[in-house]
Design a protein around this motif. Structure first.
Motif, PDB file in Angstrom:
ATOM      1  N   ASP A  51       0.829  -1.208   0.000  1.00 49.40           N
ATOM      2  CA  ASP A  51       0.000   0.000   0.000  1.00 49.40           C
ATOM      3  C   ASP A  51       0.862   1.256   0.000  1.00 49.40           C
ATOM      4  O   ASP A  51       0.577   2.220  -0.716  1.00 49.40           O
ATOM      5  CB  ASP A  51      -0.912   0.003   1.247  1.00 49.40           C
ATOM      6  CG  ASP A  51      -1.980  -1.092   1.172  1.00 49.40           C
ATOM      7  OD1 ASP A  51      -2.220  -1.595   0.048  1.00 49.40           O
ATOM      8  OD2 ASP A  51      -2.546  -1.450   2.213  1.00 49.40           O
ATOM      9  N   ARG A  52       1.930   1.231   0.804  1.00 54.83           N
ATOM     10  CA  ARG A  52       2.819   2.396   0.867  1.00 54.83           C
ATOM     11  C   ARG A  52       3.492   2.635  -0.489  1.00 54.83           C
ATOM     12  O   ARG A  52       3.655   3.785  -0.918  1.00 54.83           O
ATOM     13  CB  ARG A  52       3.889   2.197   1.938  1.00 54.83           C
ATOM     14  CG  ARG A  52       3.362   2.392   3.373  1.00 54.83           C
ATOM     15  CD  ARG A  52       4.343   1.901   4.422  1.00 54.83           C
ATOM     16  NE  ARG A  52       5.670   2.495   4.281  1.00 54.83           N
ATOM     17  CZ  ARG A  52       6.750   2.080   4.949  1.00 54.83           C
ATOM     18  NH1 ARG A  52       6.652   1.051   5.811  1.00 54.83           N
ATOM     19  NH2 ARG A  52       7.916   2.662   4.770  1.00 54.83           N
ATOM     20  N   ALA A  53       3.880   1.546  -1.136  1.00 46.29           N
ATOM     21  CA  ALA A  53       4.519   1.700  -2.455  1.00 46.29           C
ATOM     22  C   ALA A  53       3.524   2.242  -3.462  1.00 46.29           C
ATOM     23  O   ALA A  53       3.852   3.093  -4.296  1.00 46.29           O
ATOM     24  CB  ALA A  53       5.073   0.361  -2.931  1.00 46.29           C
ATOM     25  N   GLU A  54       2.289   1.765  -3.356  1.00 45.09           N
ATOM     26  CA  GLU A  54       1.277   2.248  -4.286  1.00 45.09           C
ATOM     27  C   GLU A  54       0.984   3.735  -4.061  1.00 45.09           C
ATOM     28  O   GLU A  54       0.673   4.461  -5.004  1.00 45.09           O
ATOM     29  CB  GLU A  54      -0.006   1.421  -4.125  1.00 45.09           C
ATOM     30  CG  GLU A  54      -0.613   1.088  -5.469  1.00 45.09           C
ATOM     31  CD  GLU A  54      -1.446  -0.186  -5.448  1.00 45.09           C
ATOM     32  OE1 GLU A  54      -2.250  -0.331  -6.366  1.00 45.09           O
ATOM     33  OE2 GLU A  54      -1.283  -1.030  -4.542  1.00 45.09           O
ATOM     34  N   ALA A  55       1.136   4.164  -2.820  1.00 45.20           N
ATOM     35  CA  ALA A  55       0.933   5.585  -2.498  1.00 45.20           C
ATOM     36  C   ALA A  55       2.152   6.426  -2.884  1.00 45.20           C
ATOM     37  O   ALA A  55       2.141   7.645  -2.737  1.00 45.20           O
ATOM     38  CB  ALA A  55       0.643   5.744  -1.003  1.00 45.20           C
ATOM     39  N   GLY A  56       3.216   5.762  -3.375  1.00 47.98           N
ATOM     40  CA  GLY A  56       4.365   6.507  -3.870  1.00 47.98           C
ATOM     41  C   GLY A  56       5.419   6.828  -2.825  1.00 47.98           C
ATOM     42  O   GLY A  56       6.328   7.621  -3.085  1.00 47.98           O
ATOM     43  N   PRO A  92      -0.617  -9.423  -3.266  1.00 46.94           N
ATOM     44  CA  PRO A  92      -0.601  -8.038  -2.785  1.00 46.94           C
ATOM     45  C   PRO A  92       0.264  -7.099  -3.634  1.00 46.94           C
ATOM     46  O   PRO A  92       0.026  -5.894  -3.636  1.00 46.94           O
ATOM     47  CB  PRO A  92      -0.025  -8.143  -1.357  1.00 46.94           C
ATOM     48  CG  PRO A  92      -0.100  -9.581  -0.994  1.00 46.94           C
ATOM     49  CD  PRO A  92      -0.104 -10.356  -2.252  1.00 46.94           C
ATOM     50  N   VAL A  93       1.272  -7.650  -4.328  1.00 43.52           N
ATOM     51  CA  VAL A  93       2.176  -6.763  -5.066  1.00 43.52           C
ATOM     52  C   VAL A  93       2.035  -6.920  -6.583  1.00 43.52           C
ATOM     53  O   VAL A  93       2.780  -6.303  -7.348  1.00 43.52           O
ATOM     54  CB  VAL A  93       3.654  -7.018  -4.669  1.00 43.52           C
ATOM     55  CG1 VAL A  93       3.931  -6.444  -3.282  1.00 43.52           C
ATOM     56  CG2 VAL A  93       4.001  -8.491  -4.729  1.00 43.52           C
ATOM     57  N   GLU A  94       1.066  -7.711  -7.008  1.00 48.71           N
ATOM     58  CA  GLU A  94       0.921  -8.007  -8.427  1.00 48.71           C
ATOM     59  C   GLU A  94       0.888  -6.750  -9.288  1.00 48.71           C
ATOM     60  O   GLU A  94       1.630  -6.637 -10.266  1.00 48.71           O
ATOM     61  CB  GLU A  94      -0.366  -8.823  -8.649  1.00 48.71           C
ATOM     62  CG  GLU A  94      -0.643  -9.077 -10.112  1.00 48.71           C
ATOM     63  CD  GLU A  94      -2.045  -9.621 -10.353  1.00 48.71           C
ATOM     64  OE1 GLU A  94      -2.700 -10.046  -9.381  1.00 48.71           O
ATOM     65  OE2 GLU A  94      -2.480  -9.615 -11.522  1.00 48.71           O
ATOM     66  N   ARG A  95       0.025  -5.799  -8.892  1.00 47.09           N
ATOM     67  CA  ARG A  95      -0.133  -4.607  -9.728  1.00 47.09           C
ATOM     68  C   ARG A  95       1.150  -3.794  -9.797  1.00 47.09           C
ATOM     69  O   ARG A  95       1.428  -3.111 -10.766  1.00 47.09           O
ATOM     70  CB  ARG A  95      -1.272  -3.741  -9.201  1.00 47.09           C
ATOM     71  CG  ARG A  95      -2.640  -4.208  -9.726  1.00 47.09           C
ATOM     72  CD  ARG A  95      -3.698  -3.204  -9.371  1.00 47.09           C
ATOM     73  NE  ARG A  95      -3.705  -2.995  -7.929  1.00 47.09           N
ATOM     74  CZ  ARG A  95      -4.262  -1.941  -7.354  1.00 47.09           C
ATOM     75  NH1 ARG A  95      -4.794  -0.977  -8.075  1.00 47.09           N
ATOM     76  NH2 ARG A  95      -4.272  -1.836  -6.032  1.00 47.09           N
ATOM     77  N   LEU A  96       1.959  -3.864  -8.724  1.00 44.17           N
ATOM     78  CA  LEU A  96       3.216  -3.118  -8.690  1.00 44.17           C
ATOM     79  C   LEU A  96       4.318  -3.836  -9.466  1.00 44.17           C
ATOM     80  O   LEU A  96       5.221  -3.212 -10.020  1.00 44.17           O
ATOM     81  CB  LEU A  96       3.666  -2.927  -7.237  1.00 44.17           C
ATOM     82  CG  LEU A  96       2.737  -2.095  -6.349  1.00 44.17           C
ATOM     83  CD1 LEU A  96       2.988  -2.407  -4.887  1.00 44.17           C
ATOM     84  CD2 LEU A  96       2.943  -0.612  -6.639  1.00 44.17           C
ATOM     85  N   LEU A  97       4.262  -5.167  -9.477  1.00 41.80           N
ATOM     86  CA  LEU A  97       5.394  -5.939  -9.981  1.00 41.80           C
ATOM     87  C   LEU A  97       5.284  -6.331 -11.460  1.00 41.80           C
ATOM     88  O   LEU A  97       6.274  -6.276 -12.200  1.00 41.80           O
ATOM     89  CB  LEU A  97       5.528  -7.237  -9.146  1.00 41.80           C
ATOM     90  CG  LEU A  97       6.783  -7.363  -8.302  1.00 41.80           C
ATOM     91  CD1 LEU A  97       6.934  -6.171  -7.400  1.00 41.80           C
ATOM     92  CD2 LEU A  97       6.757  -8.647  -7.487  1.00 41.80           C
TER      93      LEU A  97
END
Lengths: 434, 434
Positions: free
Chosen positions: B326-331, B371-376
């Motif tokens: 979540d923190r990574a998604e928030a930048g 949890p990290v699919e969209r980021l990875l």
């Protein structure tokens, strides 16, 4: 999508099973023994054996008496029922073998690979060598040309197996989109099959193995490049494009342990670490670098390597590599350090492959393995056995190929024999509908 | 040594082929279409279909009219002909699914894995959850218990598949020589099959795939540990001991690029680099270390990691990892850097696996992938595609598992269904003679 088994395919499969059982029984087998060992009915065995006798692939040789029962006729493979030619095209050497139906080598020759010539000229040389091998076999071994089933040729990848094309292997300069298979078939007037070198080597090992070995193993191929042949469930893995086994960029050494830069931008890639060219150049550079055994961060990029012999000619590389092995065997420290680092790098990679594939046996071979086998095998075996990174719940045996220097050429010949009688269940599946 | 095909085995194989064809045809198939698609004779198709109708595994559903010919009866799978339970035992979560004969999930539940308790207490929890799932299925879905064919359970390796034993997985403390399969079978009174988690995940993907996909792929499993499931020639690779896919010690990052020390003595091993525990601890440590994205040689050993949450409880780890995503998604820069380094490390490994196995598709999944699919996914795909170390002569697709979060539990259930109708040619080979 998969399709069913038709009766013809099952017939062929059963025939392959029977032929393979006969081939693997040094003392021959009776029809009763074949039925027992194969699980097939006596009628099926009878039909299959009749076909094999008609084709002169199997011989009836003597009777076996068992108590008061009817004596049983013993069946043996007739190795002279057919022959195959195997060619291994390595950037340094071209090996040729003629094998009988049993995969045994009955004639061989080795040529230096012509350098700085076009693929056509290399093909000329291959054609000439095969014709002379055939002429010799016909004259001295009474092998009629019509009993030669075909030619298997093993080449460095990437290959396009379906089209029979070799396309730009890093170590064969100017080999762009060369239709090796069809050109050779046209020249020789017989079927030719093309295979990647490392796959052929694994196939030879699979062909030659006895019933005591398991169904799975990996083949570490040490040629001008490195590769890993994979055999799972008694079949050679060919992957999506018949180009599996590329392990050149497996990272095996940290820069702090003397890992050298690779063209891919990373450090310590297996292909670069084990490159015979790099090792020979380091050896020529003497004490300036022990190949990563000690100095931290002291590695030089390949481009800055000390001047070695002129190695544009891969044949010269082969000789220089043999000389390096000799120096290590004589105990010369620089050579010893290079070979020890080589063994450690190979072991680091093999541990990772054993973990990934869950194999309990890794067979080592290929043209550059031979000269260093005695120096490497024990150290690699020990390093694998004691590695904290080895997590498989069983031991992993590291062995040298039983087929020796001919392994890749024999494997190429096996591709021809394979269709005849290797019981590969995948053959049972008909091609998917268009 | 291989044995032949007996008629019974061929019948079973053909039945599996027919059932698989019916299962994969959403609109059903007629007997004529089945004969055409399978390559089997109309008589064989007739016999096989009769057997399947008797077993209530296939339904006749309506007629198909083709011009002036006789109308054809359409056959469809009866998904309610049988059910299977799948269990995924992960150190953080235990997932349960009930699937129908088509492998579709008809009921599911997820429990936190009990921590700091004995394996017996975990088994109690599993038994209770399955019994309650069965009671619910019987009450609300009208699934009679006798139609449930069995239970597949997927656990972290190493497992002893033949004995059904889980032996000391690094992330399940106190699980030494636990006879998981037989204990559970005794408790439930139904057959249980044990599989390694990563193998089950690959099996689920294979089960669910359409005819458009190739026969080979790899499954990158991101759980509390990492693993690689391998599917070759349409079959899951099980290796010598059913423990393939261990990739934790694949080296992916040099110390000069921030690679972290691993317990094996090397630097930059994939398992350590991607460890959710390590990432969460780094994230908690804030700006002191960006996870290898920038600082050269600045990596701290795990033991010296900054104090993070108390992570003895793997369930807390799962939540903290989600928070990091979540923190990574928030930048948030620290979290972004950690996730980017994670993507690069995964990509570095996947390139090596694609080179080795010659696969053109790598499917990613597992509990920590979600949890990290969209980021990875996109970053991994790009890094693989542009890697100079990717030497396969074809593109490699990187995709997320279609089965989603249930993938491993579904794969466990598939082990039960598999015996029923997966056309695995290896089943044709009878066991070797003793």
């Amino acid at each position: 999508m998969r399709r069913g088994t038709n009766l013809l395919a099952v017939g062929g499969f059963n025939q392959a099973v029977v032929l393979d059982l006969i081939r693997r029984a040094p003392d021959g087998l009776s029809r009763v023994e074949l039925a027992r060992a194969s699980g097939l009915s006596p009628q099926t065995i009878g039909n299959v054996v009749r076909r094999l006798l008609d084709d002169e692939v199997v011989l009836e040789t003597g009777k076996q008496v068992n108590g008061r029962g009817k004596p049983r006729t013993i069946l043996r493979l007739d190795p002279r029922g057919g022959y195959a030619i195997g060619v291994h095209l390595d950037p340094a050497l071209i090996s040729f073998v003629l094998t009988d139906l049993d995969g045994a080598v009955v004639a061989r020759r080795i040529h230096r690979t012509p350098v700085a010539v076009s693929p056509t000229q290399v093909l000329d040389a291959i054609e000439q060598a095969i014709e002379s091998l055939l002429a010799e076999a016909s004259a001295t071994l009474e092998v009629p040309r019509e009993r030669v089933l075909g030619v298997g040729i093993a080449a460095p990848g990437p290959i396009d197996r379906e089209r029979g094309v070799v396309d730009d292997p890093p170590l064969l300069r100017g080999w762009s989109e060369v239709p090796l298979r069809d050109d050779l078939a046209r020249r020789l007037g017989m079927p030719v099959v093309l295979e990647k070198d490392v796959t052929a080597a694994a196939a030879a090992e699979l062909w030659g193995q006895t019933g005591h070995d398991g169904d799975d193993f990996a083949f570490f191929y040490y040629g001008s490049g490195v590769g890993l042949g994979i055999v799972l469930d008694h079949a050679v893995v060919r992957g999506a494009s018949a180009n599996p086994g590329d392990i050149g960029h497996t990272i095996v050494r940290d820069s702090s342990e003397g890992g050298v830069p690779c063209g891919c931008g990373r450090t310590g890639c297996l292909g670069e670490q084990t490159s015979p060219l790099r090792l020979v150049q380091r050896a020529a550079g003497g004490k300036r670098d022990s190949g990563g055994a000690a100095a931290a961060g002291g590695a030089e990029p390949l481009g800055a390597a000390p001047a070695g012999p002129a190695l544009d000619d891969p044949r010269e590389l082969f000789d220089s590599f043999g000389a390096l092995a000799d120096r290590a065997e004589a105990g010369e420290p620089v050579a010893v350090a290079l070979i020890e680092a080589l063994a450690d790098d190979v072991a680091t990679a093999l541990v990772r492959f054993a973990d990934l594939l869950d194999v309990d046996r890794i067979v080592c071979g290929g043209p550059f393995w031979q000269p260093v086998e005695r120096l490497l095998l024990e150290r690699v075996e020990r390093a694998v056995r004691t590695s904290p990174a080895l997590v498989t719940p069983h031991p992993v045996r590291i062995v040298s190929s039983a087929a020796g220097a001919d392994v890749t050429a024999v494997g190429a010949a096996c591709q021809v024999l394979d269709a005849l009688y290797s019981p590969r269940p995948a053959n049972l599946l008909l091609a998917a509908q268009a």
